[in-house]
Structures are given as structure tokens and as C-alpha cells.
Design a protein around this motif. Structure first.
Motif, PDB file in Angstrom:
ATOM      1  N   PRO A 228       0.930  -1.149   0.124  1.00 24.69           N
ATOM      2  CA  PRO A 228      -0.030  -0.048   0.028  1.00 24.69           C
ATOM      3  C   PRO A 228       0.987   1.082  -0.013  1.00 24.69           C
ATOM      4  CG  PRO A 228      -0.579  -1.555   1.808  1.00 24.69           C
ATOM      5  CD  PRO A 228       0.567  -1.995   1.132  1.00 24.69           C
ATOM      6  N   ALA A 229       0.414   2.262  -0.519  1.00 27.99           N
ATOM      7  CA  ALA A 229       0.909   3.509  -0.590  1.00 27.99           C
ATOM      8  C   ALA A 229       0.494   4.458   0.196  1.00 27.99           C
ATOM      9  CB  ALA A 229       0.898   4.180  -2.193  1.00 27.99           C
ATOM     10  N   VAL A 230       0.857   4.582   1.547  1.00 25.94           N
ATOM     11  CA  VAL A 230       0.484   5.485   2.530  1.00 25.94           C
ATOM     12  C   VAL A 230       0.843   6.850   2.171  1.00 25.94           C
ATOM     13  CG1 VAL A 230       0.149   5.877   4.975  1.00 25.94           C
ATOM     14  CG2 VAL A 230       0.756   3.575   4.084  1.00 25.94           C
ATOM     15  N   ALA A 231      -0.070   7.845   2.075  1.00 21.06           N
ATOM     16  CA  ALA A 231      -0.021   9.108   1.516  1.00 21.06           C
ATOM     17  C   ALA A 231       0.239  10.038   2.806  1.00 21.06           C
ATOM     18  CB  ALA A 231      -1.272   9.733   0.849  1.00 21.06           C
ATOM     19  N   GLN A 232      -0.566   9.728   4.090  1.00 20.94           N
ATOM     20  CA  GLN A 232      -0.494  10.315   5.228  1.00 20.94           C
ATOM     21  C   GLN A 232      -0.700   9.568   6.388  1.00 20.94           C
ATOM     22  OE1 GLN A 232       0.613  13.633   5.814  1.00 20.94           O
ATOM     23  NE2 GLN A 232       0.565  12.951   7.459  1.00 20.94           N
ATOM     24  N   GLU A 233      -0.037   9.664   7.560  1.00 19.35           N
ATOM     25  CA  GLU A 233      -0.702   8.977   8.543  1.00 19.35           C
ATOM     26  C   GLU A 233      -1.341  10.027   9.763  1.00 19.35           C
ATOM     27  OE1 GLU A 233       2.910   6.931  10.295  1.00 19.35           O
ATOM     28  OE2 GLU A 233       2.490   5.284   9.274  1.00 19.35           O
ATOM     29  N   ALA A 234      -2.139   9.507  10.537  1.00 14.94           N
ATOM     30  CA  ALA A 234      -2.820  10.217  11.473  1.00 14.94           C
ATOM     31  C   ALA A 234      -3.202   9.298  12.584  1.00 14.94           C
ATOM     32  CB  ALA A 234      -3.903  11.048  10.768  1.00 14.94           C
ATOM     33  N   ILE A 235      -3.635   9.844  13.899  1.00 17.46           N
ATOM     34  CA  ILE A 235      -3.733   9.157  15.066  1.00 17.46           C
ATOM     35  C   ILE A 235      -5.330   8.989  15.146  1.00 17.46           C
ATOM     36  CG2 ILE A 235      -3.846   9.061  17.358  1.00 17.46           C
ATOM     37  CD1 ILE A 235      -0.949  10.238  17.128  1.00 17.46           C
ATOM     38  N   GLN A 236      -5.882  10.032  14.973  1.00  9.77           N
ATOM     39  CA  GLN A 236      -7.394  10.019  15.462  1.00  9.77           C
ATOM     40  C   GLN A 236      -8.369   9.794  14.263  1.00  9.77           C
ATOM     41  OE1 GLN A 236      -8.667   9.860  18.476  1.00  9.77           O
ATOM     42  NE2 GLN A 236      -6.935  10.536  19.381  1.00  9.77           N
ATOM     43  N   MET A 237      -9.228   8.939  14.365  1.00 11.88           N
ATOM     44  CA  MET A 237     -10.181   8.649  13.364  1.00 11.88           C
ATOM     45  C   MET A 237     -10.872   9.819  12.828  1.00 11.88           C
ATOM     46  SD  MET A 237     -10.531   5.392  12.246  1.00 11.88           S
ATOM     47  CE  MET A 237      -9.647   3.864  12.732  1.00 11.88           C
ATOM     48  N   GLN A 238     -11.263  10.826  13.373  1.00 13.58           N
ATOM     49  CA  GLN A 238     -12.020  12.020  13.000  1.00 13.58           C
ATOM     50  C   GLN A 238     -11.013  12.774  11.984  1.00 13.58           C
ATOM     51  OE1 GLN A 238     -12.021  11.101  16.076  1.00 13.58           O
ATOM     52  NE2 GLN A 238     -13.667  11.862  17.097  1.00 13.58           N
ATOM     53  N   THR A 239      -9.607  12.773  12.582  1.00 12.03           N
ATOM     54  CA  THR A 239      -8.493  13.332  11.618  1.00 12.03           C
ATOM     55  C   THR A 239      -8.274  12.589  10.238  1.00 12.03           C
ATOM     56  OG1 THR A 239      -7.374  14.088  13.667  1.00 12.03           O
ATOM     57  CG2 THR A 239      -6.245  14.201  11.596  1.00 12.03           C
ATOM     58  N   ILE A 240      -8.397  11.354  10.365  1.00 12.91           N
ATOM     59  CA  ILE A 240      -8.211  10.447   9.016  1.00 12.91           C
ATOM     60  C   ILE A 240      -9.251  11.124   8.176  1.00 12.91           C
ATOM     61  CG2 ILE A 240      -8.379   8.172   8.393  1.00 12.91           C
ATOM     62  CD1 ILE A 240      -6.710   7.337  10.782  1.00 12.91           C
ATOM     63  N   VAL A 241     -10.419  11.102   8.533  1.00 11.50           N
ATOM     64  CA  VAL A 241     -11.671  11.104   7.755  1.00 11.50           C
ATOM     65  C   VAL A 241     -11.536  12.641   7.176  1.00 11.50           C
ATOM     66  CG1 VAL A 241     -14.376  11.469   7.617  1.00 11.50           C
ATOM     67  CG2 VAL A 241     -13.155   9.780   8.947  1.00 11.50           C
ATOM     68  N   ASN A 242     -11.075  13.555   8.065  1.00 10.35           N
ATOM     69  CA  ASN A 242     -11.077  15.074   7.738  1.00 10.35           C
ATOM     70  C   ASN A 242      -9.777  15.100   6.617  1.00 10.35           C
ATOM     71  OD1 ASN A 242     -12.949  16.114   9.310  1.00 10.35           O
ATOM     72  ND2 ASN A 242     -11.464  16.507  10.952  1.00 10.35           N
ATOM     73  N   LEU A 243      -8.950  14.405   6.633  1.00 14.76           N
ATOM     74  CA  LEU A 243      -7.696  14.364   5.537  1.00 14.76           C
ATOM     75  C   LEU A 243      -8.387  13.462   4.242  1.00 14.76           C
ATOM     76  CD1 LEU A 243      -4.562  13.263   7.909  1.00 14.76           C
ATOM     77  CD2 LEU A 243      -5.219  15.411   6.577  1.00 14.76           C
ATOM     78  N   VAL A 244      -9.257  12.695   4.419  1.00 14.34           N
ATOM     79  CA  VAL A 244     -10.076  11.869   3.354  1.00 14.34           C
ATOM     80  C   VAL A 244     -10.612  13.114   2.623  1.00 14.34           C
ATOM     81  CG1 VAL A 244     -11.562  10.424   2.387  1.00 14.34           C
ATOM     82  CG2 VAL A 244      -9.856   9.705   4.209  1.00 14.34           C
ATOM     83  N   SER A 245     -11.353  13.796   3.228  1.00 10.52           N
ATOM     84  CA  SER A 245     -12.193  15.002   2.692  1.00 10.52           C
ATOM     85  C   SER A 245     -11.520  15.944   2.146  1.00 10.52           C
ATOM     86  CB  SER A 245     -13.101  15.682   3.740  1.00 10.52           C
ATOM     87  OG  SER A 245     -12.324  16.482   4.517  1.00 10.52           O
ATOM     88  N   ALA A 246     -10.051  16.013   2.386  1.00  8.46           N
ATOM     89  CA  ALA A 246      -9.299  16.899   1.467  1.00  8.46           C
ATOM     90  C   ALA A 246      -8.527  16.467   0.391  1.00  8.46           C
ATOM     91  CB  ALA A 246      -8.078  17.295   2.523  1.00  8.46           C
TER      92      ALA A 246
END
Length: 308
Positions: A228-246
Motif C-alpha cells: 500500500p502507498a500511505v499518503a499520510q498517517e494520522a492518529i484519530q479517526m476524525q482526523t483521518i476522515v478529515n484528511l480524506v475529505s481534503a
């Protein structure tokens, strides 16, 4: 061995006798009230006065009156006896788990479905329990329980996870869904195939946070011969979803996260995705209050022993 004055001062029986005489102002009636004879009561009061170092009663042949010291001590003695009664009740409540302290750690995904109704039911039934909730990632929870900082913790993990030295119960098993930017070419597709998503960069939590689930996700890609190509790591699920929205990538998240409706994000079941996640409550040592807490698991929670 003689009893020290400091120990004698907390003799509840002596203070109960003092209160009885103070309220009756008559040794005979006080003795009757205490279901004892008068001479032992008179002797007990004399001993208490010797311990206190002052007269508690002014006595004459015709009357018994509180001394100045007795009048000062009476409300405190009544309060002492009341507190002793409350302490006994509190001890009983603590033994059955309806009083005490419980410090729970939890991952953010538990806050979407499992935790709120559980906590509400428990707090309504056990208001004497001091319940402390601390949001913490899995690695922080496990270290905190090892140090005695948490009584128990809600963890997210892959099936088969069984932490060494901890007991636990599986609360639910959840599928993983894909959080996608709404502008993704497949965001509106009626069916999303795993093979169509393997080349899309991921927004992912670090492995140290939830190693079993991280490995399960990566396992789907490895089975297809891909890394897998990991574009960005984040800890909290809310933050992960926010990064997806971006638009940084897509993310595998528990199905319960769909309750977090973030503009710009859609959630899709993926055909061929085999990875699952589980939520468990784990603890290093059982206690009456923890056992009581487990009684209030939500009706939808299916409790299974961790590792069984």
C-alpha cells in the motif's frame, strides 16, 4: 498492651454511650436505651472523661447536666456516629461495585456507538462511582494499564488479538468500510471492488497505534501482491476522515465511523474486503466496580471472551 489515648478517642461505643446520656440526661434511662445496666455505663463515661481529660457531665444527686465541654463535643459526637453509619453503607456499596472509582480509557471509535449509552445507564444506576473517561490510543492504553493508570480500556483491534496479561471481552465485530473523497471517480459507483482501490493512496494510522488492525489492512494488499502507498498517517479517526475529505487519499475505517458525517466524504462497502475489526474492553485486574460496569453493557453488545 495498653490502648493509647488517640485510639481510645475513636471508640464509637464510648461516644454512642455519651450521646445517649447527653440526650436522656439520666444514666438509668440511657442504660435502658443502650440495653445495658447502669453501673457499666457510669464506668464507661468516667473512662471517656479520663481519656478526654475533662468532665463531660455535671452530676448531682438529683440531676445530670452537660458540662461546657460536653455541650461542645455533643454535635461532633453525633456527626461522628452518623459518618460511621454512612461509612458502613459505603463499604457495602463498594463491595458490590456500586461505589468507588473507575478510570476507563477508550479509543475514539467507541464514542460513536458503544460508549455513550453504556456510560449513561451505569451513571444513573451507580451515582456513587467516580467514573473517569480518558480518550487514548491503544498503545497508550496498554502502557497505562501496565503502570496502573487505567482500570480498563476500550480497544480497537483485528480478530484474534489477545494481549498478554490482560483479560477482556469482545463487545462487537465490525466490518471495515472505505472512506472516500466524494470527488473520487468511484465515489458514486453502486458497487466498489477491492481490486479497483488497491492502487489508491491511503490515509492510515501508524502501526504502533493498532498493530493487529494495521497488519490486517496491509494483509489485503499483500495478498494481491501489492504494497500500500500511505499518503499520510494520522492518529484519530476524525482526523483521518478529515484528511480524506481534503483529497489526500482513502481510508479503511470501522463501519461505525459512518456516523461521523464529514462534508466531502462518502463511505462505501467494498466487495472483496476481508479485513474486520473488533472492539473489546480489556483490563489487568478485576474489581467489584468493574464487574458492576459490565452489567450495563448495551443490549446490542455481544460479549465474548477475548482470545476464545
Amino acid at each position: 498492651m495498653s490502648t493509647s489515648p488517640s485510639l481510645a478517642l475513636i471508640d464509637l461505643r464510648a461516644w454512642r454511650q455519651f450521646v445517649a446520656v447527653a440526650e436522656e440526661l439520666h444514666f438509668g434511662r440511657a442504660a435502658q436505651r443502650l440495653c445495658m445496666t447502669q453501673p457499666p455505663l457510669t464506668h464507661a463515661i468516667a473512662q471517656l472523661e479520663a481519656t478526654v481529660g475533662a468532665r463531660l457531665f455535671d452530676r448531682s444527686k438529683r440531676s445530670v447536666q452537660l458540662s461546657a465541654t460536653g455541650r461542645t463535643l455533643l454535635p461532633h459526637a453525633i456527626d461522628l456516629l452518623q459518618r460511621a453509619t454512612e461509612l458502613q453503607a459505603l463499604a457495602h456499596s463498594a463491595a458490590e461495585g456500586s461505589a468507588g472509582r473507575l478510570k476507563l480509557a477508550f479509543v475514539s471509535t467507541v464514542g460513536f456507538d458503544v460508549l455513550p449509552q453504556w456510560v449513561m445507564a451505569f451513571r444513573q444506576a451507580c451515582p456513587l462511582v467516580q467514573l473517569e473517561l480518558v480518550e487514548a490510543t491503544g498503545d497508550v492504553q496498554l502502557l497505562g494499564m501496565e503502570r496502573g493508570e487505567f482500570d480498563a480500556g476500550f480497544l480497537l483491534h483485528a480478530p484474534g488479538f489477545a494481549p498478554v496479561g490482560l483479560a477482556g471481552l469482545i463487545l462487537n465485530t465490525d466490518s471495515l468500510v472505505l472512506a472516500m473523497p466524494e470527488q473520487h471517480p468511484l465515489a458514486q459507483a453502486p458497487v466498489v471492488q477491492l481490486t479497483d482501490m488497491l492502487a489508491t493512496p491511503l490515509v492510515m494510522f501508524p502501526r504502533r497505534i493498532v498493530p493487529s488492525l494495521y497488519d490486517a489492512v496491509f494483509g489485503m494488499y499483500h495478498a494481491a501482491g501489492l504494497l500500500p502507498a500511505v499518503a499520510q498517517e494520522a492518529i484519530q479517526m476524525q482526523t483521518i476522515v478529515n484528511l480524506v475529505s481534503a483529497g489526500l487519499g482513502v481510508a479503511w475505517v470501522p463501519a461505525s465511523v459512518r456516523q461521523f458525517q464529514r462534508p466531502g466524504v462518502v463511505y462505501r462497502q467494498v466487495v472483496g474486503a476481508v479485513a474486520q475489526c473488533q472492539t473489546s474492553l480489556v483490563w489487568p485486574h478485576s474489581s467489584p466496580v468493574l464487574s458492576r460496569f459490565l452489567e450495563f453493557a448495551p443490549p446490542g453488545a455481544s460479549l465474548h471472551k477475548l482470545g476464545a
